[in-house]
Design a protein around this motif. Structure first.
Motif, PDB file in Angstrom:
ATOM      1  N   MET A 158      76.478  65.351  59.904  1.00 50.08           N
ATOM      2  CA  MET A 158      77.379  66.113  59.043  1.00 50.08           C
ATOM      3  C   MET A 158      78.172  67.177  59.808  1.00 50.08           C
ATOM      4  O   MET A 158      79.306  67.469  59.467  1.00 50.08           O
ATOM      5  N   ALA A 159      77.538  67.804  60.797  1.00 51.45           N
ATOM      6  CA  ALA A 159      78.171  68.885  61.557  1.00 51.45           C
ATOM      7  C   ALA A 159      77.467  68.995  62.904  1.00 51.45           C
ATOM      8  O   ALA A 159      76.310  68.590  63.042  1.00 51.45           O
ATOM      9  N   PRO A 160      78.151  69.552  63.907  1.00 49.96           N
ATOM     10  CA  PRO A 160      77.543  69.652  65.234  1.00 49.96           C
ATOM     11  C   PRO A 160      76.476  70.743  65.315  1.00 49.96           C
ATOM     12  O   PRO A 160      76.483  71.697  64.548  1.00 49.96           O
ATOM     13  N   VAL A 161      75.589  70.559  66.280  1.00 53.10           N
ATOM     14  CA  VAL A 161      74.567  71.550  66.601  1.00 53.10           C
ATOM     15  C   VAL A 161      74.999  72.229  67.902  1.00 53.10           C
ATOM     16  O   VAL A 161      75.246  71.560  68.904  1.00 53.10           O
ATOM     17  N   TYR A 162      75.088  73.556  67.860  1.00 52.34           N
ATOM     18  CA  TYR A 162      75.535  74.341  69.010  1.00 52.34           C
ATOM     19  C   TYR A 162      74.366  75.041  69.683  1.00 52.34           C
ATOM     20  O   TYR A 162      73.379  75.379  69.010  1.00 52.34           O
ATOM     21  N   PRO A 163      74.481  75.305  70.985  1.00 45.10           N
ATOM     22  CA  PRO A 163      73.486  76.165  71.618  1.00 45.10           C
ATOM     23  C   PRO A 163      73.440  77.496  70.860  1.00 45.10           C
ATOM     24  O   PRO A 163      74.485  78.026  70.477  1.00 45.10           O
ATOM     25  N   GLY A 164      72.256  77.979  70.613  1.00 38.49           N
ATOM     26  CA  GLY A 164      72.090  79.210  69.843  1.00 38.49           C
ATOM     27  C   GLY A 164      71.765  78.958  68.384  1.00 38.49           C
ATOM     28  O   GLY A 164      71.297  79.864  67.686  1.00 38.49           O
ATOM     29  N   ASP A 165      71.991  77.724  67.895  1.00 40.99           N
ATOM     30  CA  ASP A 165      71.636  77.403  66.506  1.00 40.99           C
ATOM     31  C   ASP A 165      70.115  77.362  66.355  1.00 40.99           C
ATOM     32  O   ASP A 165      69.403  76.923  67.256  1.00 40.99           O
ATOM     33  N   THR A 166      69.652  77.809  65.204  1.00 41.78           N
ATOM     34  CA  THR A 166      68.248  77.677  64.832  1.00 41.78           C
ATOM     35  C   THR A 166      68.184  76.586  63.770  1.00 41.78           C
ATOM     36  O   THR A 166      68.803  76.710  62.717  1.00 41.78           O
ATOM     37  N   ILE A 167      67.455  75.521  64.081  1.00 43.57           N
ATOM     38  CA  ILE A 167      67.432  74.333  63.234  1.00 43.57           C
ATOM     39  C   ILE A 167      66.128  74.250  62.457  1.00 43.57           C
ATOM     40  O   ILE A 167      65.040  74.354  63.022  1.00 43.57           O
ATOM     41  N   THR A 168      66.258  74.054  61.155  1.00 41.89           N
ATOM     42  CA  THR A 168      65.112  73.802  60.282  1.00 41.89           C
ATOM     43  C   THR A 168      65.171  72.337  59.867  1.00 41.89           C
ATOM     44  O   THR A 168      66.228  71.843  59.477  1.00 41.89           O
ATOM     45  N   THR A 169      64.048  71.669  59.965  1.00 46.42           N
ATOM     46  CA  THR A 169      63.954  70.259  59.594  1.00 46.42           C
ATOM     47  C   THR A 169      63.017  70.146  58.400  1.00 46.42           C
ATOM     48  O   THR A 169      61.922  70.699  58.415  1.00 46.42           O
ATOM     49  N   GLU A 170      63.481  69.437  57.373  1.00 46.67           N
ATOM     50  CA  GLU A 170      62.638  69.287  56.180  1.00 46.67           C
ATOM     51  C   GLU A 170      62.738  67.873  55.632  1.00 46.67           C
ATOM     52  O   GLU A 170      63.737  67.181  55.837  1.00 46.67           O
ATOM     53  N   ALA A 171      61.695  67.477  54.950  1.00 47.05           N
ATOM     54  CA  ALA A 171      61.636  66.164  54.320  1.00 47.05           C
ATOM     55  C   ALA A 171      61.038  66.323  52.927  1.00 47.05           C
ATOM     56  O   ALA A 171      60.017  66.998  52.761  1.00 47.05           O
ATOM     57  N   LYS A 172      61.684  65.719  51.950  1.00 47.85           N
ATOM     58  CA  LYS A 172      61.215  65.780  50.560  1.00 47.85           C
ATOM     59  C   LYS A 172      60.906  64.364  50.076  1.00 47.85           C
ATOM     60  O   LYS A 172      61.738  63.462  50.200  1.00 47.85           O
ATOM     61  N   VAL A 173      59.721  64.188  49.515  1.00 47.70           N
ATOM     62  CA  VAL A 173      59.298  62.881  49.023  1.00 47.70           C
ATOM     63  C   VAL A 173      60.101  62.527  47.771  1.00 47.70           C
ATOM     64  O   VAL A 173      60.090  63.262  46.781  1.00 47.70           O
ATOM     65  N   MET A 174      60.802  61.407  47.840  1.00 50.14           N
ATOM     66  CA  MET A 174      61.579  60.902  46.705  1.00 50.14           C
ATOM     67  C   MET A 174      60.802  59.816  45.951  1.00 50.14           C
ATOM     68  O   MET A 174      60.998  59.619  44.766  1.00 50.14           O
ATOM     69  N   LYS A 175      59.936  59.104  46.700  1.00 54.01           N
ATOM     70  CA  LYS A 175      59.154  58.027  46.100  1.00 54.01           C
ATOM     71  C   LYS A 175      57.854  57.893  46.879  1.00 54.01           C
ATOM     72  O   LYS A 175      57.851  57.952  48.099  1.00 54.01           O
ATOM     73  N   ALA A 176      56.768  57.745  46.148  1.00 49.54           N
ATOM     74  CA  ALA A 176      55.465  57.473  46.752  1.00 49.54           C
ATOM     75  C   ALA A 176      54.735  56.521  45.813  1.00 49.54           C
ATOM     76  O   ALA A 176      54.207  56.933  44.789  1.00 49.54           O
ATOM     77  N   GLU A 177      54.780  55.231  46.166  1.00 47.34           N
ATOM     78  CA  GLU A 177      54.215  54.201  45.276  1.00 47.34           C
ATOM     79  C   GLU A 177      53.275  53.292  46.045  1.00 47.34           C
ATOM     80  O   GLU A 177      53.509  53.005  47.230  1.00 47.34           O
ATOM     81  N   PRO A 178      52.235  52.798  45.361  1.00 54.16           N
ATOM     82  CA  PRO A 178      51.324  51.857  46.018  1.00 54.16           C
ATOM     83  C   PRO A 178      52.080  50.602  46.473  1.00 54.16           C
ATOM     84  O   PRO A 178      53.026  50.165  45.813  1.00 54.16           O
ATOM     85  N   VAL A 179      51.653  50.066  47.606  1.00 51.14           N
ATOM     86  CA  VAL A 179      52.222  48.816  48.103  1.00 51.14           C
ATOM     87  C   VAL A 179      51.593  47.682  47.306  1.00 51.14           C
ATOM     88  O   VAL A 179      50.369  47.601  47.194  1.00 51.14           O
ATOM     89  N   GLU A 180      52.444  46.825  46.748  1.00 52.38           N
ATOM     90  CA  GLU A 180      51.957  45.712  45.924  1.00 52.38           C
ATOM     91  C   GLU A 180      50.990  44.846  46.723  1.00 52.38           C
ATOM     92  O   GLU A 180      51.280  44.436  47.836  1.00 52.38           O
ATOM     93  N   GLY A 181      49.817  44.624  46.159  1.00 55.01           N
ATOM     94  CA  GLY A 181      48.798  43.790  46.791  1.00 55.01           C
ATOM     95  C   GLY A 181      47.965  44.502  47.845  1.00 55.01           C
ATOM     96  O   GLY A 181      47.064  43.897  48.411  1.00 55.01           O
ATOM     97  N   GLU A 182      48.268  45.754  48.125  1.00 54.86           N
ATOM     98  CA  GLU A 182      47.504  46.517  49.123  1.00 54.86           C
ATOM     99  C   GLU A 182      47.232  47.901  48.564  1.00 54.86           C
ATOM    100  O   GLU A 182      47.907  48.868  48.891  1.00 54.86           O
ATOM    101  N   GLU A 183      46.207  47.987  47.700  1.00 58.99           N
ATOM    102  CA  GLU A 183      45.945  49.234  46.965  1.00 58.99           C
ATOM    103  C   GLU A 183      45.620  50.437  47.848  1.00 58.99           C
ATOM    104  O   GLU A 183      45.713  51.566  47.417  1.00 58.99           O
ATOM    105  N   ASN A 184      45.259  50.205  49.102  1.00 55.62           N
ATOM    106  CA  ASN A 184      44.949  51.331  49.982  1.00 55.62           C
ATOM    107  C   ASN A 184      46.164  51.790  50.797  1.00 55.62           C
ATOM    108  O   ASN A 184      46.018  52.574  51.720  1.00 55.62           O
ATOM    109  N   LYS A 185      47.363  51.302  50.443  1.00 53.23           N
ATOM    110  CA  LYS A 185      48.575  51.703  51.161  1.00 53.23           C
ATOM    111  C   LYS A 185      49.610  52.253  50.187  1.00 53.23           C
ATOM    112  O   LYS A 185      49.673  51.845  49.034  1.00 53.23           O
TER     113      LYS A 185
END
Length: 138
Positions: free
Chosen positions: A84-111
């Motif tokens: 989306m935009a460049p990263v410059y020297p001196g920038d402080t970068i925060t990285t985040e991840a938000k769960v949009m979906k968490a569903e059991p894998v069909e046929g593999e109940e432990n995944k």
């Protein structure tokens, strides 16, 4: 199996990007484009100075995924990103991840199939990278 639910958010501690970090990445990637490593040349570009390699910023997302999912990320992780935009020297970068979906894998109940929205933001909270990841968690 790891407890993961829709809406969970994972982050990394903020990273301070330096010219030295960019130079080390250039050496590791064998990408010595002057836009990244030559401040005098970079001043003549539309960016007005050196910028980090896009894949250096993606590496922050990879680090978060490995920290969060370990071997599961290494064996099943998929990432799609947009710059989306460049990263410059001196920038402080925060990285985040938000769960949009968490569903059991069909046929593999432990995944669990997990889809996440990922972002890298600078100190002004501007989006630098956005994307999605998917991983199968055991």
């Amino acid at each position: 199996m790891k407890e993961i639910s829709k809406g969970d958010v994972f982050t990394l501690p903020a990273k301070n990007v330096t010219q030295e970090m960019i130079n080390h990445y250039a050496d590791a990637a064998e990408d010595h484009n002057p836009l990244h490593i030559d401040p005098e040349f970079a001043k003549t570009t539309r960016y007005g100075g050196t910028i980090a390699h896009g894949m250096l910023s993606v590496a922050f997302i990879q680090e978060l995924m490995i920290h969060t999912f370990g071997r599961d990320w290494l064996t099943s992780g998929v990432i799609e990103t947009s710059f989306m935009a460049p990263v410059y020297p001196g920038d402080t970068i925060t990285t985040e991840a938000k769960v949009m979906k968490a569903e059991p894998v069909e046929g593999e109940e432990n995944k669990l199939q997990v889809r996440m929205q990922v972002l890298c933001l600078n100190g002004k909270q501007e989006k630098l990278i956005k994307g999605t990841t998917e991983v199968t968690v055991s």
